[in-house]
Design a protein around this motif. Structure first.
Motif, PDB file in Angstrom:
ATOM      1  N   VAL A 447       0.737  -1.236   0.183  1.00  0.00           N
ATOM      2  CA  VAL A 447      -0.022  -0.040   0.056  1.00  0.00           C
ATOM      3  C   VAL A 447       1.062   1.289  -0.118  1.00  0.00           C
ATOM      4  CG1 VAL A 447      -1.620   1.342   1.260  1.00  0.00           C
ATOM      5  CG2 VAL A 447      -1.799  -1.381   1.071  1.00  0.00           C
ATOM      6  N   ASP A 448       0.911   2.065  -1.154  1.00  0.00           N
ATOM      7  CA  ASP A 448       1.880   3.287  -1.286  1.00  0.00           C
ATOM      8  C   ASP A 448       0.806   4.364  -1.196  1.00  0.00           C
ATOM      9  OD1 ASP A 448       4.093   1.890  -1.500  1.00  0.00           O
ATOM     10  OD2 ASP A 448       3.810   1.649  -3.723  1.00  0.00           O
ATOM     11  N   GLU A 449       1.395   5.436  -0.637  1.00  0.00           N
ATOM     12  CA  GLU A 449       0.531   6.670  -0.846  1.00  0.00           C
ATOM     13  C   GLU A 449       0.937   7.341  -2.324  1.00  0.00           C
ATOM     14  OE1 GLU A 449       0.983   9.061   2.707  1.00  0.00           O
ATOM     15  OE2 GLU A 449      -0.315  10.669   1.836  1.00  0.00           O
ATOM     16  N   ILE A 450      -0.104   7.914  -2.889  1.00  0.00           N
ATOM     17  CA  ILE A 450      -0.198   8.435  -3.958  1.00  0.00           C
ATOM     18  C   ILE A 450      -0.590   9.837  -3.848  1.00  0.00           C
ATOM     19  CG2 ILE A 450       0.084   6.640  -5.478  1.00  0.00           C
ATOM     20  CD1 ILE A 450      -2.879   7.139  -5.888  1.00  0.00           C
ATOM     21  N   ARG A 451      -0.534  10.646  -4.872  1.00  0.00           N
ATOM     22  CA  ARG A 451      -1.245  12.151  -5.184  1.00  0.00           C
ATOM     23  C   ARG A 451      -2.049  11.965  -6.207  1.00  0.00           C
ATOM     24  NH1 ARG A 451       0.410  16.954  -3.321  1.00  0.00           N
ATOM     25  NH2 ARG A 451      -0.358  17.874  -5.115  1.00  0.00           N
ATOM     26  N   ILE A 452      -3.168  12.734  -6.135  1.00  0.00           N
ATOM     27  CA  ILE A 452      -4.152  12.584  -7.362  1.00  0.00           C
ATOM     28  C   ILE A 452      -4.444  14.425  -7.339  1.00  0.00           C
ATOM     29  CG2 ILE A 452      -6.661  12.445  -8.033  1.00  0.00           C
ATOM     30  CD1 ILE A 452      -6.470   9.797  -6.286  1.00  0.00           C
ATOM     31  N   PRO A 453      -3.741  14.650  -8.573  1.00  0.00           N
ATOM     32  CA  PRO A 453      -3.679  16.144  -8.699  1.00  0.00           C
ATOM     33  C   PRO A 453      -5.150  16.961  -8.610  1.00  0.00           C
ATOM     34  CG  PRO A 453      -2.268  15.224 -10.471  1.00  0.00           C
ATOM     35  CD  PRO A 453      -3.286  14.069  -9.677  1.00  0.00           C
ATOM     36  N   GLY A 454      -6.165  16.577  -9.183  1.00  0.00           N
ATOM     37  CA  GLY A 454      -7.322  17.065  -8.925  1.00  0.00           C
ATOM     38  C   GLY A 454      -7.851  16.943  -7.679  1.00  0.00           C
ATOM     39  N   PHE A 455      -7.599  16.391  -6.681  1.00  0.00           N
ATOM     40  CA  PHE A 455      -8.217  16.078  -5.406  1.00  0.00           C
ATOM     41  C   PHE A 455      -7.459  16.883  -4.227  1.00  0.00           C
ATOM     42  CE2 PHE A 455     -10.523  11.860  -6.035  1.00  0.00           C
ATOM     43  CZ  PHE A 455     -11.429  12.408  -6.611  1.00  0.00           C
ATOM     44  N   LEU A 456      -8.196  17.519  -3.344  1.00  0.00           N
ATOM     45  CA  LEU A 456      -7.469  18.392  -2.447  1.00  0.00           C
ATOM     46  C   LEU A 456      -6.799  17.359  -1.250  1.00  0.00           C
ATOM     47  CD1 LEU A 456     -10.254  21.049  -1.824  1.00  0.00           C
ATOM     48  CD2 LEU A 456      -8.179  21.379  -3.006  1.00  0.00           C
ATOM     49  N   ASN A 466     -16.686   6.927  -7.292  1.00  0.00           N
ATOM     50  CA  ASN A 466     -16.826   6.648  -8.820  1.00  0.00           C
ATOM     51  C   ASN A 466     -17.963   6.965  -9.442  1.00  0.00           C
ATOM     52  OD1 ASN A 466     -14.540   4.498  -8.049  1.00  0.00           O
ATOM     53  ND2 ASN A 466     -14.157   5.009 -10.273  1.00  0.00           N
ATOM     54  N   VAL A 467     -17.980   7.984 -10.344  1.00  0.00           N
ATOM     55  CA  VAL A 467     -19.395   8.309 -11.040  1.00  0.00           C
ATOM     56  C   VAL A 467     -19.278   8.100 -12.550  1.00  0.00           C
ATOM     57  CG1 VAL A 467     -20.131   9.819  -9.516  1.00  0.00           C
ATOM     58  CG2 VAL A 467     -18.742  10.602 -11.305  1.00  0.00           C
ATOM     59  N   ASN A 468     -20.332   8.235 -13.324  1.00  0.00           N
ATOM     60  CA  ASN A 468     -20.267   7.789 -14.610  1.00  0.00           C
ATOM     61  C   ASN A 468     -19.259   8.486 -15.583  1.00  0.00           C
ATOM     62  OD1 ASN A 468     -22.413   6.176 -14.220  1.00  0.00           O
ATOM     63  ND2 ASN A 468     -24.061   7.512 -14.711  1.00  0.00           N
ATOM     64  N   PHE A 469     -19.073   8.072 -16.751  1.00  0.00           N
ATOM     65  CA  PHE A 469     -18.267   8.606 -17.738  1.00  0.00           C
ATOM     66  C   PHE A 469     -16.615   8.669 -17.241  1.00  0.00           C
ATOM     67  CE2 PHE A 469     -22.229  10.705 -18.002  1.00  0.00           C
ATOM     68  CZ  PHE A 469     -22.689  10.243 -19.234  1.00  0.00           C
ATOM     69  N   HIS A 470     -16.351   7.528 -16.375  1.00  0.00           N
ATOM     70  CA  HIS A 470     -14.953   7.292 -15.930  1.00  0.00           C
ATOM     71  C   HIS A 470     -14.552   8.699 -15.151  1.00  0.00           C
ATOM     72  CE1 HIS A 470     -14.566   3.740 -18.216  1.00  0.00           C
ATOM     73  NE2 HIS A 470     -15.428   4.351 -19.265  1.00  0.00           N
ATOM     74  N   ASP A 486      -8.797   9.107 -16.148  1.00  0.00           N
ATOM     75  CA  ASP A 486      -7.336   8.928 -16.844  1.00  0.00           C
ATOM     76  C   ASP A 486      -6.287  10.104 -16.543  1.00  0.00           C
ATOM     77  OD1 ASP A 486      -9.057  10.790 -18.123  1.00  0.00           O
ATOM     78  OD2 ASP A 486      -8.998   9.931 -20.042  1.00  0.00           O
ATOM     79  N   THR A 487      -6.866  11.246 -16.392  1.00  0.00           N
ATOM     80  CA  THR A 487      -5.856  12.108 -16.216  1.00  0.00           C
ATOM     81  C   THR A 487      -5.578  12.660 -14.803  1.00  0.00           C
ATOM     82  OG1 THR A 487      -7.553  13.983 -16.644  1.00  0.00           O
ATOM     83  CG2 THR A 487      -6.296  13.327 -18.583  1.00  0.00           C
ATOM     84  N   CYS A 488      -6.533  12.348 -14.074  1.00  0.00           N
ATOM     85  CA  CYS A 488      -6.672  13.096 -12.699  1.00  0.00           C
ATOM     86  C   CYS A 488      -6.479  14.466 -12.499  1.00  0.00           C
ATOM     87  CB  CYS A 488      -5.294  12.318 -11.856  1.00  0.00           C
ATOM     88  SG  CYS A 488      -5.697  10.450 -11.539  1.00  0.00           S
ATOM     89  N   LYS A 489      -7.277  14.797 -13.469  1.00  0.00           N
ATOM     90  CA  LYS A 489      -7.348  16.394 -13.532  1.00  0.00           C
ATOM     91  C   LYS A 489      -8.646  16.841 -13.118  1.00  0.00           C
ATOM     92  CE  LYS A 489      -3.218  17.689 -14.895  1.00  0.00           C
ATOM     93  NZ  LYS A 489      -2.757  17.278 -16.435  1.00  0.00           N
ATOM     94  N   LEU A 490      -8.736  17.883 -12.296  1.00  0.00           N
ATOM     95  CA  LEU A 490      -9.966  18.458 -12.015  1.00  0.00           C
ATOM     96  C   LEU A 490     -10.921  19.057 -13.435  1.00  0.00           C
ATOM     97  CD1 LEU A 490     -11.777  19.449  -9.726  1.00  0.00           C
ATOM     98  CD2 LEU A 490     -10.565  21.634  -9.963  1.00  0.00           C
ATOM     99  N   VAL A 491     -11.825  18.467 -13.526  1.00  0.00           N
ATOM    100  CA  VAL A 491     -12.821  19.168 -14.674  1.00  0.00           C
ATOM    101  C   VAL A 491     -13.867  20.188 -14.344  1.00  0.00           C
ATOM    102  CG1 VAL A 491     -12.220  17.252 -16.383  1.00  0.00           C
ATOM    103  CG2 VAL A 491     -14.163  17.057 -14.535  1.00  0.00           C
ATOM    104  N   GLN A 492     -14.303  19.950 -13.095  1.00  0.00           N
ATOM    105  CA  GLN A 492     -15.307  20.826 -12.609  1.00  0.00           C
ATOM    106  C   GLN A 492     -15.208  20.825 -11.187  1.00  0.00           C
ATOM    107  OE1 GLN A 492     -19.357  20.302 -13.480  1.00  0.00           O
ATOM    108  NE2 GLN A 492     -19.976  22.377 -12.658  1.00  0.00           N
ATOM    109  N   HIS A 493     -15.495  22.323 -10.643  1.00  0.00           N
ATOM    110  CA  HIS A 493     -15.580  22.525  -9.175  1.00  0.00           C
ATOM    111  C   HIS A 493     -16.831  23.005  -9.025  1.00  0.00           C
ATOM    112  CE1 HIS A 493     -14.638  24.459  -5.097  1.00  0.00           C
ATOM    113  NE2 HIS A 493     -14.726  23.224  -5.184  1.00  0.00           N
TER     114      HIS A 493
END
Lengths: 1180, 389
Positions: A447-456, A466-470, A486-493
């Motif tokens: 179990v490794d710690e990772i970063r997800i850019p779009g998340f705080l 998880n929600v629809n449309f990946h 796939d990108t782990c980028k924020l698309v909407q806030h």
């Protein structure tokens, strides 16, 4: 102890009868199964069996038959089938299954009691047969007659008349098909052999009008008649070596030598035209019997084909599409598929599709606490012959730990699948703390710690999914963040208008609901966007929210919310968020968690309240309202509800200080404790390394584990492949001693005769051509080993080490009993030493031929520090009425070796052993003897007591020894230390045939007897006369309806910290029965007893008894010629039915109900009764 | 070729250790498959040695009722008061014994002592029966032809009969215990205890003229059998006369209500056909145990040939009529009774000369199903001879 609460913790599982028919509708195919006093109704579906209903019957079901009533419909529609039942006390009933709006009711169409006041009961058992055209039912209950019940549509009362049968010994009766009047065919025996006779029955004249045909001297060992339907008609006679097809004017017989090694005990027709039948024999083999017509006028050819081997059947029935149900009493029942082709290895046409666990017959059991959690585990000796096994039974659900991560003070946890190849695989675990969030990658087992850019990660996460449309969402105080996988980028806030802080959030793949104080926002998920659809403002703040779709739906049509301040549950319709239903929760504690869940096609709304209570409703999606409110306590602290799947079934996990799994069984919610101390948060986790697991957080960290198959009692099976008889636990050596016996067949008595003993390693079992294992077993005999289920090797042949009594004894000489004849079956007894964790067989000690091991204990003796396994044996000579020789054999188990330390010859069977004040107490046929254990490690007789016919049970307490006798009930002995002898101080003089006993305290003694009753005897030490003090009186008695083999003081639940219901003793007595029931009997106070007596009597009026059998009739103690009213016992199975009643029925039962507490009458309303009954149900 | 009867699969069932082991697994379907268990009972019980079917229950009965342990011997304390008959008290703690001189003595069985005595008749007491309430005792005396119902609460102080029945040689209670059936020669009279009125006289028009007629009443109190003739109690009608096969005894209803046992003949009550013959019950009076599944047979000593004294009582399985045991006694058994718990048996033994006032009589008690206590505590001592044959 004069007052007891008795309840079944595990319902009987041994199958006594089964049948298929069209019961719920003419389009349905149903399977009905009888398990002692339970009737189980299934629907046969392409996916498998679906349990529709479990029905309690007030009596032991002895016969179950289905029939199609004569059509009354003017259109000639074929009516539904009906169920006919006969109970052991001669109650008969005809039942109909009625389906109305998804509700299944069992209607008693007709009922009655057909007992005769005089008459000799058939000692070979009861039989019921029904005319194929449903004109009448014939019962064989008494010798010398049959009972006939004419079937009339209008009759609600079943009345029988007797018809005399001249033949004294009837083996089987059946109805012939295609006869203008009901015609019986009968197999009977006289001095010359077995014969067939047919009788035409005239219902109007109430007589046998004629004997249309007969056939003398069929096979001398014929066992069974199978009536053949039209167009063939006639009957098949199954014997031990032959099968005949007989008709009035002709008969055909084939030799069927394959049958001779066992005995056919049940059959099932396959086709309507009577061309194929399944036969099942005692060894578990299934055969197909075919009648093939080669020419129009010729008799059909008979063919018999071996299909393969399954469990020993008690009954079989053919469902459809090559699927067979095999009901078993001695092992697990099975659903078996009949294949068109043979398996090339096993030569079998059968594959097992599903097994139905059965604990019966429970011959012996013991309670141990292996995990030292203060919670007992029950280990039973279950099943017989090749189906023998040990079962480890624990209350609640077990979590098997796979990994632990140290992470203190977790505030929330979610499993996500981020760009995984399979969307059902979680690869990320979101863990949140007071002011931060960490993302853990759970690929592989690291179990490794990772970063997800779009998340705080500097904020606490309220929700992630998880929600629809990946896409995935993260909800924090600031708003909802939508991120592409796939990108782990924020698309909407998205954040609430006016920057209101988010307080709660929940979602399903397409819908998100966010609340902020009293505001509720409904968003839908699009590709790359979250769209606000509607919003509303409620009067108070929202305390919990849920938007789970119902059943298998993709989208939810309503949102459930729980409110602060007015403490209500509300249903808001989507997409408008209009309130459609409001229900006060009751009480003033805020709801903390809410879940809409569907169990067995019933929708529930579960609401966890802040004090650990759970309120739940049935949710009706059409009317969008809540009904059937119930509450249950699942802990003491605020509870979080989480959904997870186990197999294909959806369950709910309640995280609390008493973690609980909520599931549904038989359309009833069941709350089962999990074997963990505390769980604060939980999420399902299905990763590659930890498939189908759960992540469980407590104050210290996260545990990843799998959950056992969900059921109230968790049962693990250790198959033995031979019959377990006794079990004893030896803590010091971390082993179990298990006495088993294996049925072997003597192949050639001359093999090895005179040869000296072979000692040492296991003889390598070689597979013979017949598929059987053969080899030298006990020196002196050629033996064919009996094999276990599915050809498995019996446990006694898998031991790492083996020793033989014939080489260790100086008492038993070869030839003490006549050597077995060729083909004779011999029971070989073994003492197995099994490791406590793995249950592998470390050592097997095989006893002498004909030597039965009939008692076993593990104990220390005197000041000798060594723990011993002590066996009591009997040399069973079939020509003697009781054993004349037996041995006490003392073993020690050290360094993985079993060593015989001492043996003592006795003139009789050692029926019971018991440690007593450092000495050894042994019941030997009719005597009880006390032995000293000397320095020289020998047994030295100290004293004896003779006043029994045959001691079958013995228990001790302090100076007292209680002895249970074969027929003379029980006697209490006191050991006089000074005199060194026993004095009989009290006795029950009633002739009770005991099976087992237990000492409840110094004055009360529990016993079970052979006609399925249990009772408590009281020895009144304070009585004024010597005579009264010596005489025990039965103060409590009860018809259990099941044969109890073993009593075990103990409990399956932890009750340390909880006080439990008022007036219930701390611990009780567990019992195990022949039909696989595990029950609990526990002492209760007089006040509680009186209250529950009143409650039961009201319940027995409100709950309609199927078959209209009176509850008090059912539970009355009846034995031989004595019938006594039930007394001193509360039927817990009846009391716990209270929870299933509708609200108004509950009100009806509780009307003006009071309970005496400390001399005060306290009114008991529905809620209090519910609480009490629920607490009682938590005792087991 | 007919197949050979196969080796018995459940051969051990005759041994109790086997049965106790296997009852834990309960095998009802097996029983049905075989008709019942085939205990291969070699030896005297089954001379054929064939496959007679014995159910497990029958084997248990054989085990229990095949063993008798002598426990007490009670002897008359005064000369000339020879014992004639006996019966247990309702609580089984006492034994009533009738004597030749017409006395009834109550013995306390916990330490066999004479507890009470009263004179009931001016002749030998030939039968005693206790009412199930325990409060009254019915005695009969053939030599003065009377029967008396005694109130046991008062009898020792007043000796006053509760109900005196003249012209009666033998009397018993009805099955419901609310009536008394009195026998006088060939006639049976049914009397109501509460009103002391005659309910029914059963006088056969044509009868068997047994030498020792003792009428009996059906377990449901619907039928009376006297001197070989069956009466319907309600109508008083004669229903059937059984054939006279023995010269002596009338016989009794089987407690299952379906059969009449008259000497060695067993008649079917529904058809009046002879069901079977049980030679060992020849000329025996039959007594049932409380569960009605075992018969004790005692031959009437008065009717025996002097050189053919039968010093034993017979034990027969009342379900299948197989012989369970023949228990040898020292002298001729003149009376046998069993207590209501089926735990003790009491017999009165005599030399066989009932007219001889000096004869030696004893009352002997047996514990049913017990075996003789070993005198020596050494389990290996070689002294364990079963008293049954």
């Amino acid at each position: 102890p004069g007052y007891n609460y008795i309840v079944s913790a595990h319902k009987p599982t041994a199958v006594y009868a089964c049948a298929t028919g069209q019961l719920t509708s003419t389009n349905d195919l149903n399977l009905v199964i009888a398990r002692n006093n339970v009737l189980e109704l299934h629907l046969v579906t392409p996916e498998g069996l679906k349990l529709l209903k479990e029905i309690s019957i007030y009596g032991k079901i002895t016969c179950l038959e289905l029939f199609t009533p004569r059509s009354v419909s003017p259109l000639g529609d074929k009516p539904k089938d009906l169920i006919f039942l006969l109970t052991d006390r001669h109650n008969v009933m005809i039942l109909e299954c009625l389906c109305n709006d998804d509700q299944l009711d069992i209607i008693t169409r007709a009922h009655g009691n057909v007992a005769d006041t005089n008459g000799k009961e058939c000692e070979s058992g009861m039989q019921a047969v029904i005319d194929p055209e449903a004109r009448c039912i014939v019962l064989r209950l008494y010798e010398g007659l049959v009972k006939v019940i004419p079937l009339e549509e209008s009759n609600t009362e079943l009345l029988a008349f007797n018809l005399r049968v001249d033949e004294l010994q009837v083996c089987d009766i059946q109805f012939l098909h295609g006869c203008s009047s009901p015609t019986l065919i009968k197999l009977h025996q006289d001095g010359n052999g077995r014969h067939i006779r047919t009788h035409t029955l005239s219902l109007r004249e109430k007589e046998f009008s004629k004997v249309p045909w007969k056939l003398d001297n069929v096979e001398a060992e014929a066992v069974m008649i199978i009536p053949v339907p039209e167009p063939l008609c006639g009957a098949i006679v199954v014997g031990q070596e032959t099968i005949s097809y007989i008709k009035p004017d002709s008969h055909v017989t084939i030799a069927a030598g394959i049958l001779s090694t066992s005995t056919v005990i049940c059959y099932a027709p396959v086709d309507r035209d009577g061309s194929r039948y399944l036969l099942g024999d005692l060894s578990g083999r299934l055969f197909m019997l075919l009648l093939e017509k080669t020419a129009p006028d010729a008799d059909p050819d008979i063919k018999l084909e071996l299909l393969g081997e399954v469990c020993t059947p008690e009954c079989i029935t053919y469902l459809d599409n090559g699927v067979i149900y095999v009901g078993s009493r001695l092992g697990d029942s099975r659903l078996v598929r009949l294949n068109k082709t043979q398996d090339p290895v096993t030569k079998s046409f059968l594959t097992t599709m599903q097994t139905f666990p059965n604990l019966g017959p429970i011959a012996h059991m013991t309670v141990v606490d292996l995990e030292r959690q203060g919670q007992g585990q029950l280990i039973t000796c279950s099943g017989a012959f090749k189906e023998g096994s040990l079962r480890i039974i624990r209350n609640g659900v077990g979590i098997q730990e796979l990994a632990c991560i140290e992470l203190p003070k977790i505030r929330g946890m979610w499993g996500l699948s981020i760009a995984a190849s399979d969307a059902s695989i979680h690869n990320t675990l979101v863990v949140t703390f007071h002011s931060s969030t960490r993302f853990l990658k759970v690929g592989g087992d690291i179990v490794d710690e990772i970063r997800i850019p779009g998340f705080l990660n500097k904020k606490m996460t309220f929700y992630a999914a998880n929600v629809n449309f990946h896409q995935v969402i993260q909800v924090t105080r600031c708003g909802v963040r939508l991120v592409k996988e796939d990108t782990c980028k924020l698309v909407q806030h998205w954040c609430p208008p006016d920057d209101r802080p988010v307080s709660l959030a929940t979602s399903n793949p397409g819908q998100v609901v966010v609340t902020s104080g009293p505001y509720v926002y409904y968003l839908t998920v699009a590709d790359g966007a979250l769209n606000l659809v509607s919003q509303c403002q409620l009067e108070h703040e929202v305390a919990c929210v849920d938007v789970s779709p119902l059943g298998g739906a993709d989208e939810a049509s309503v949102v459930g919310v729980g409110m602060w301040t007015d403490i209500t549950t509300r249903i808001l319709a989507l997409p408008s968020l209009n309130e459609v239903y409001k229900e006060p929760l009751g009480g003033d504690i805020i709801p903390r968690s809410m879940l809409l869940a569907t169990f067995e096609d019933v929708h529930y709304l579960l609401v966890a309240v802040g004090d650990g209570q759970l309120v739940y409703y049935v949710y009706n999606p059409k009317q969008r309202h809540l009904t059937d409110r119930k509450r249950v306590v699942v802990g003491m602290l605020p509870t979080q509800l989480r959904r997870f799947n186990s197999g294909s079934v959806s369950n709910v996990f309640a995280c609390s200080d008493r973690p609980t799994v909520i599931y549904s069984s038989n359309h009833k919610l069941v709350f089962s404790k999990v074997n963990l101390k505390e769980v604060t948060h939980m999420c399902p986790l299905n990763s590659e390394a930890y498939p189908n697991s759960l992540a469980l957080a407590n104050g210290e960290g996260v545990t990843i584990g799998t959950i056992d198959e969900i059921q109230k009692l968790h049962i693990r099976t250790v198959p033995l492949g031979e019959t377990p008889r006794y079990i004893a636990y030896q803590e010091e050596t971390e082993t179990f001693g298990v006495v088993t016996f294996r049925v072997d067949v003597c192949e050639d008595p001359n093999i090895n005769t005179g040869s000296t003993a072979v000692v040492g390693s296991t003889p390598a079992p070689a597979r013979g051509p017949s598929g059987a294992v053969s080899g030298a077993n006990v020196p002196g005999y050629g033996i064919q080993y009996g094999l276990g289920l599915d050809g498995a090797t019996p446990a006694s042949l898998t031991a790492h080490n083996t020793s033989y009594a014939l080489t260790t004894t100086s008492i038993i000489k070869t030839g003490i009993v006549p050597p077995p004849e060729r083909g004779q079956e011999i029971e070989t007894y073994n003492l197995l030493i099994m490791a406590q964790n793995t249950f592998e067989v470390i050592h097997c000690h095989a006893f002498c031929p004909h030597e039965y091991v009939i008692s076993l204990i593990s104990t220390k003796l005197r000041d000798d520090p060594v723990p011993y396994y002590i066996c009591g044996t009997a040399i069973v000579n079939p020509e003697e009425s009781e054993a004349k020789v037996g041995r006490i054999v003392i073993f020690s188990f050290t360094d993985s070796k079993l060593v015989q330390v001492a043996e003592k010859e006795m003139k009789g069977a050692i029926t019971v052993l018991q440690e007593f004040q450092g000495k050894l107490l042994a019941a030997v046929n009719n005597t009880v003897r006390l032995f000293e254990w000397t320095q020289e490690k020998e047994l030295q007789l100290e004293c004896s007591h003779f006043n029994n016919i045959y001691a079958v049970a013995m228990k001790k307490k302090g100076d007292f020894v209680l002895i249970g006798d074969l027929m003379r009930s029980m006697a209490l002995l006191q050991y006089k230390t000074l005199e060194g002898n026993f004095e009989e101080i009290a006795r029950d003089y009633e002739p009770n045939w005991l099976t087992c006993i237990e000492i409840l305290d110094d004055e009360f003694f529990l016993a079970a007897e052979h006609l399925n009753n249990i009772f408590v005897c009281h020895k009144d030490s304070g009585a004024s006369t010597e005579e009264e003090r010596q005489q025990m009186v039965d103060v409590a008695r009860y018809h259990l309806g099941d044969f109890v083999n073993v009593f075990c003081p103990g409990s399956l639940v932890m009750r340390g910290e909880e006080a439990g219901p008022l007036g219930v003793a701390q611990s009780g007595v567990l019992f195990g029965t022949v039909s696989g029931c595990i029950g609990l009997s526990i002492s209760i106070s007089g006040d509680l007893y009186n209250f529950l007596t009143e409650l039961s009597s009201r319940l027995s009026k409100v709950i309609k008894s199927v078959g209209k059998i009176n509850h008090s009739f059912y539970r009355s103690f009846h034995s031989d010629k004595r019938v006594k009213k039930m007394q001193g016992f509360i039927d817990g199975d009846l009391v716990e039915n209270f929870m299933d009643l509708s609200k108004d029925k509950m009100e009806e039962v509780c009307s003006k109900l009071t309970m005496n507490v400390n001399g005060q009458a306290v009114e008991m309303n529905v809620n209090e009764v519910m609480k009490l009954v629920e607490e009682l149900s938590r005792l087991h | 070729r007919c197949p050979e009867p196969r080796t018995n699969r459940i051969i051990g069932a005759y041994n109790i250790a086997h049965r106790i082991t296997h009852r834990s697994y309960s095998v009802p379907r097996l029983v049905r498959a075989f008709g019942s268990y085939h205990g291969n009972m070699r030896g005297s019980h089954n001379p054929g040695g064939g496959s007679t079917a014995y159910s497990l229950k029958a084997l248990d009965r054989k085990f229990i009722y095949g063993r008798y342990r002598p426990s007490e011997i009670i002897r008359p304390t005064t000369d000339g008061s020879a014992f004639t008959t006996n019966c247990f008290s309702a609580d089984n703690k006492g034994l009533f014994v009738g004597t030749m001189r017409g006395e009834i003595i109550l013995f306390n069985l916990s330490n066999p002592t004479e507890e009470a005595l009263f004179t009931a008749h001016q002749g030998s007491v030939n039968h005693l029966s206790i009412h199930k309430s325990g409060s009254s005792l019915l005695s009969s005396c053939a030599s003065v032809s009377e029967a008396v119902l005694w109130n046991l609460d008062e009898v020792y102080t007043t000796s006053e009969p509760k109900f005196h029945i003249p012209n009666c040689q033998y009397a018993t209670f009805s099955s419901q215990q609310d009536k008394i059936l009195a026998t006088m020669d060939t006639k049976a009279t049914l009397l109501d205890i509460a009103t002391q009125a005659v309910i029914r006289d059963c006088q056969p028009t044509l009868s068997n003229h047994y030498q020792n007629n003792r009428a009996d009443i059906h377990p449901h109190d619907e039928l009376v059998l006297t001197d070989g003739v069956l009466f319907d109690v309600r109508s008083g009608r004669e229903i059937h006369k059984f054939d006279k096969i023995n010269p002596l005894i009338n016989g009794r209803f089987h407690r299952n209500g379906l059969e009449v046992i008259s000497s060695s003949e067993v008649w079917d009550l529904r058809t009046y056909h002879l069901l079977r013959t049980v030679p060992s019950l020849n000329l025996c009076d039959v007594i049932f145990n409380s569960t009605n599944d075992v018969i004790f047979g005692v031959a009437d000593p008065n009717e025996m040939e002097e050189d053919d004294y039968n010093t034993s009582f017979k034990v027969i399985d009342a379900i299948n009529y197989s012989s369970i045991a023949t228990v040898d006694t020292r002298r001729v058994v003149s009376s046998l009774s069993i207590n209501s718990m089926d735990s003790q048996l009491a017999i009165v033994e005599a030399n066989g000369f009932q007219d001889d006032l000096d004869e030696v009589t004893t009352c002997r008690l047996y514990d049913i199903a017990m075996t003789r206590q070993e005198e020596d505590d050494d389990p290996l001592s070689d002294e364990e001879d079963d008293i049954n044959s």
